[in-house]
Write a protein that holds these residues in place. Structure first.
Motif, PDB file in Angstrom:
ATOM      1  N   LYS A  19       0.828  -1.215   0.000  1.00 18.93           N
ATOM      2  CA  LYS A  19       0.000   0.000   0.000  1.00 18.93           C
ATOM      3  C   LYS A  19       0.859   1.262   0.000  1.00 18.93           C
ATOM      4  O   LYS A  19       0.662   2.162  -0.825  1.00 18.93           O
ATOM      5  CB  LYS A  19      -0.922   0.007   1.238  1.00 18.93           C
ATOM      6  CG  LYS A  19      -1.866  -1.192   1.305  1.00 18.93           C
ATOM      7  CD  LYS A  19      -2.789  -1.135   2.520  1.00 18.93           C
ATOM      8  CE  LYS A  19      -2.114  -1.274   3.868  1.00 18.93           C
ATOM      9  NZ  LYS A  19      -1.464  -2.591   4.097  1.00 18.93           N
ATOM     10  N   THR A  21       4.068   1.677  -0.676  1.00 19.66           N
ATOM     11  CA  THR A  21       4.941   1.745  -1.854  1.00 19.66           C
ATOM     12  C   THR A  21       4.175   2.282  -3.063  1.00 19.66           C
ATOM     13  O   THR A  21       4.645   3.183  -3.774  1.00 19.66           O
ATOM     14  CB  THR A  21       5.480   0.332  -2.169  1.00 19.66           C
ATOM     15  OG1 THR A  21       6.169  -0.165  -1.015  1.00 19.66           O
ATOM     16  CG2 THR A  21       6.399   0.337  -3.373  1.00 19.66           C
ATOM     17  N   ARG A  42       1.548   6.129  14.211  1.00 22.11           N
ATOM     18  CA  ARG A  42       2.937   6.053  14.699  1.00 22.11           C
ATOM     19  C   ARG A  42       3.466   7.444  15.065  1.00 22.11           C
ATOM     20  O   ARG A  42       4.170   7.614  16.058  1.00 22.11           O
ATOM     21  CB  ARG A  42       3.840   5.366  13.656  1.00 22.11           C
ATOM     22  CG  ARG A  42       3.702   3.834  13.660  1.00 22.11           C
ATOM     23  CD  ARG A  42       4.638   3.165  12.648  1.00 22.11           C
ATOM     24  NE  ARG A  42       4.164   3.313  11.282  1.00 22.11           N
ATOM     25  CZ  ARG A  42       3.294   2.486  10.688  1.00 22.11           C
ATOM     26  NH1 ARG A  42       2.840   1.426  11.342  1.00 22.11           N
ATOM     27  NH2 ARG A  42       2.897   2.698   9.460  1.00 22.11           N
ATOM     28  N   LYS A  63      -3.933  -4.947  16.866  1.00 24.82           N
ATOM     29  CA  LYS A  63      -5.355  -4.615  17.046  1.00 24.82           C
ATOM     30  C   LYS A  63      -5.708  -3.287  16.392  1.00 24.82           C
ATOM     31  O   LYS A  63      -4.839  -2.436  16.174  1.00 24.82           O
ATOM     32  CB  LYS A  63      -5.681  -4.543  18.548  1.00 24.82           C
ATOM     33  CG  LYS A  63      -5.624  -5.877  19.234  1.00 24.82           C
ATOM     34  CD  LYS A  63      -6.037  -5.738  20.700  1.00 24.82           C
ATOM     35  CE  LYS A  63      -5.923  -7.081  21.407  1.00 24.82           C
ATOM     36  NZ  LYS A  63      -5.774  -6.896  22.860  1.00 24.82           N
ATOM     37  N   VAL A  65      -7.110   0.311  16.372  1.00 25.22           N
ATOM     38  CA  VAL A  65      -7.260   1.443  17.290  1.00 25.22           C
ATOM     39  C   VAL A  65      -8.681   2.017  17.146  1.00 25.22           C
ATOM     40  O   VAL A  65      -9.245   2.002  16.045  1.00 25.22           O
ATOM     41  CB  VAL A  65      -6.184   2.511  16.941  1.00 25.22           C
ATOM     42  CG1 VAL A  65      -6.379   3.812  17.685  1.00 25.22           C
ATOM     43  CG2 VAL A  65      -4.778   1.941  17.187  1.00 25.22           C
ATOM     44  N   ARG A  93     -10.377  -0.313   8.473  1.00 24.26           N
ATOM     45  CA  ARG A  93      -9.926  -1.686   8.713  1.00 24.26           C
ATOM     46  C   ARG A  93     -11.024  -2.595   9.216  1.00 24.26           C
ATOM     47  O   ARG A  93     -10.812  -3.801   9.310  1.00 24.26           O
ATOM     48  CB  ARG A  93      -8.793  -1.692   9.739  1.00 24.26           C
ATOM     49  CG  ARG A  93      -7.522  -1.116   9.189  1.00 24.26           C
ATOM     50  CD  ARG A  93      -6.459  -1.166  10.261  1.00 24.26           C
ATOM     51  NE  ARG A  93      -5.396  -2.097   9.965  1.00 24.26           N
ATOM     52  CZ  ARG A  93      -4.368  -1.813   9.173  1.00 24.26           C
ATOM     53  NH1 ARG A  93      -4.269  -0.650   8.567  1.00 24.26           N
ATOM     54  NH2 ARG A  93      -3.424  -2.715   8.963  1.00 24.26           N
ATOM     55  N   ARG A 129      11.669  -6.081   5.743  1.00 23.02           N
ATOM     56  CA  ARG A 129      11.592  -4.625   5.636  1.00 23.02           C
ATOM     57  C   ARG A 129      12.653  -3.916   6.459  1.00 23.02           C
ATOM     58  O   ARG A 129      13.249  -2.942   5.999  1.00 23.02           O
ATOM     59  CB  ARG A 129      10.201  -4.134   6.028  1.00 23.02           C
ATOM     60  CG  ARG A 129      10.109  -2.610   6.059  1.00 23.02           C
ATOM     61  CD  ARG A 129       8.704  -2.127   5.964  1.00 23.02           C
ATOM     62  NE  ARG A 129       7.815  -2.834   6.881  1.00 23.02           N
ATOM     63  CZ  ARG A 129       6.495  -2.760   6.808  1.00 23.02           C
ATOM     64  NH1 ARG A 129       5.919  -2.037   5.869  1.00 23.02           N
ATOM     65  NH2 ARG A 129       5.741  -3.412   7.672  1.00 23.02           N
ATOM     66  N   ARG A 144      -1.720  -9.789  12.749  1.00 27.64           N
ATOM     67  CA  ARG A 144      -2.178  -8.812  11.745  1.00 27.64           C
ATOM     68  C   ARG A 144      -2.909  -9.520  10.607  1.00 27.64           C
ATOM     69  O   ARG A 144      -3.921  -9.020  10.101  1.00 27.64           O
ATOM     70  CB  ARG A 144      -0.987  -8.005  11.219  1.00 27.64           C
ATOM     71  CG  ARG A 144      -0.451  -7.001  12.246  1.00 27.64           C
ATOM     72  CD  ARG A 144       0.998  -6.621  12.014  1.00 27.64           C
ATOM     73  NE  ARG A 144       1.199  -5.810  10.820  1.00 27.64           N
ATOM     74  CZ  ARG A 144       2.400  -5.562  10.300  1.00 27.64           C
ATOM     75  NH1 ARG A 144       3.495  -6.065  10.842  1.00 27.64           N
ATOM     76  NH2 ARG A 144       2.501  -4.807   9.223  1.00 27.64           N
ATOM     77  N   ARG A 172       3.112  -9.228  -7.761  1.00 20.84           N
ATOM     78  CA  ARG A 172       4.098  -9.044  -8.837  1.00 20.84           C
ATOM     79  C   ARG A 172       5.130  -7.975  -8.456  1.00 20.84           C
ATOM     80  O   ARG A 172       4.950  -7.275  -7.464  1.00 20.84           O
ATOM     81  CB  ARG A 172       3.346  -8.626 -10.116  1.00 20.84           C
ATOM     82  CG  ARG A 172       2.372  -9.686 -10.636  1.00 20.84           C
ATOM     83  CD  ARG A 172       1.482  -9.119 -11.731  1.00 20.84           C
ATOM     84  NE  ARG A 172       0.572  -8.092 -11.208  1.00 20.84           N
ATOM     85  CZ  ARG A 172       0.015  -7.139 -11.940  1.00 20.84           C
ATOM     86  NH1 ARG A 172       0.275  -7.051 -13.237  1.00 20.84           N
ATOM     87  NH2 ARG A 172      -0.800  -6.260 -11.371  1.00 20.84           N
TER      88      ARG A 172
END
Ligand code: UP5
Ligand code: MG
Length: 190
Positions: A19, A21, A42, A63, A65, A93, A129, A144, A172
């Motif tokens: 998402k 990227t 964050r 979870k 928020v 979400r 990552r 998740r 891909r």
């Protein structure tokens, strides 16, 4: 009062589906402002806000928020941007997120991008990552995935039934995925 409603595209997909990227690429080509709900949360933790500890504990467990917290951050970022076109990445979400956003903002998405990717590939990406995210460990990733299939897929189903979902094979290479994304944004139906 007669202000035009902004254009919103929800960008959804599992953890590591790409998402963030792809949103960075869309911004370069189509003049949207990218708002990642996870990034906003964050930033809220780093700012030392009174909700920070609660947000951090929830994210560590994968979870979701409470809606009012996330929606407030999104609304503030939309206002501050000065733009009228937004990619909202990683939100809504769950069904409660979705209904609360529509209730509070009266905004419905123009369409929903859904990055479809296998769990094997998403797990590989997230574990590689290395950006120090507290939720990028195998235990939290499993949680998740579970939250995504139990709570987030129903949101995609909701929009599918309204013909708003643009589903993309996200397994891909980045450039190939972006070719499909571009086709969605340049289609005359959007
Ligand atoms: N990569 C990307 N595309 C690739 C490709 N095509 N081929 C190979 N590699 C590719 O990509 C992930 C990694 O894969 C990167 O290293 C990238 O280079 C590579 P990225 O673009 O970061 O994927 P993305 O889908 O953005 O993954 P992310 O981990 O950010 O997704 P999540 O949905 O898990 O994370 P988010 O930040 O949205 O949410 C985190 C947590 O915040 C949630 O679990 C939840 O606890 C909380 N949250 C809420 O509670 N409410 C919200 O509304 C939002 C979040
Ligand atoms: Mg992301």
């Amino acid at each position: 009062v007669s202000e035009k409603k902004p254009t919103v595209v929800f960008v959804l997909g599992g953890p590591g589906s790409g998402k963030g990227t792809q949103c960075a690429n869309i911004v370069q080509h189509f003049g949207y402002t990218h708002l990642s709900a996870g990034d906003l949360l964050r930033a809220e933790i780093s700012s030392g806000s009174e909700n920070g500890t609660m947000i951090q504990n929830m994210m560590k467990e994968g979870k979701i928020v409470p809606s009012e917290v996330t929606i407030k951050l999104l609304q503030r970022a939309m206002t501050e941007s000065g733009n009228d076109r937004f990619l909202i990445d990683g939100f809504p979400r769950n069904e409660e997120n979705r209904a609360a956003f529509e209730d509070i903002t009266k905004i419905e998405p123009a369409f929903v991008l859904f990055f479809d990717c296998s769990e094997e590939e998403m797990e590989r990406r997230v574990l590689n990552r290395n950006q120090g995210r507290e939720d990028d460990n195998i235990e939290t990733i499993r949680k998740r995935f579970k939250v995504f299939s139990e709570s987030s897929l129903p949101v995609i189903e909701h929009y599918k039934s309204r013909r708003k979902v643009r589903q993309i094979d996200a397994g891909r290479p980045v450039e190939e995925v972006f070719e499909s994304v571009k086709a969605v944004f340049t289609s005359k139906n959007e």
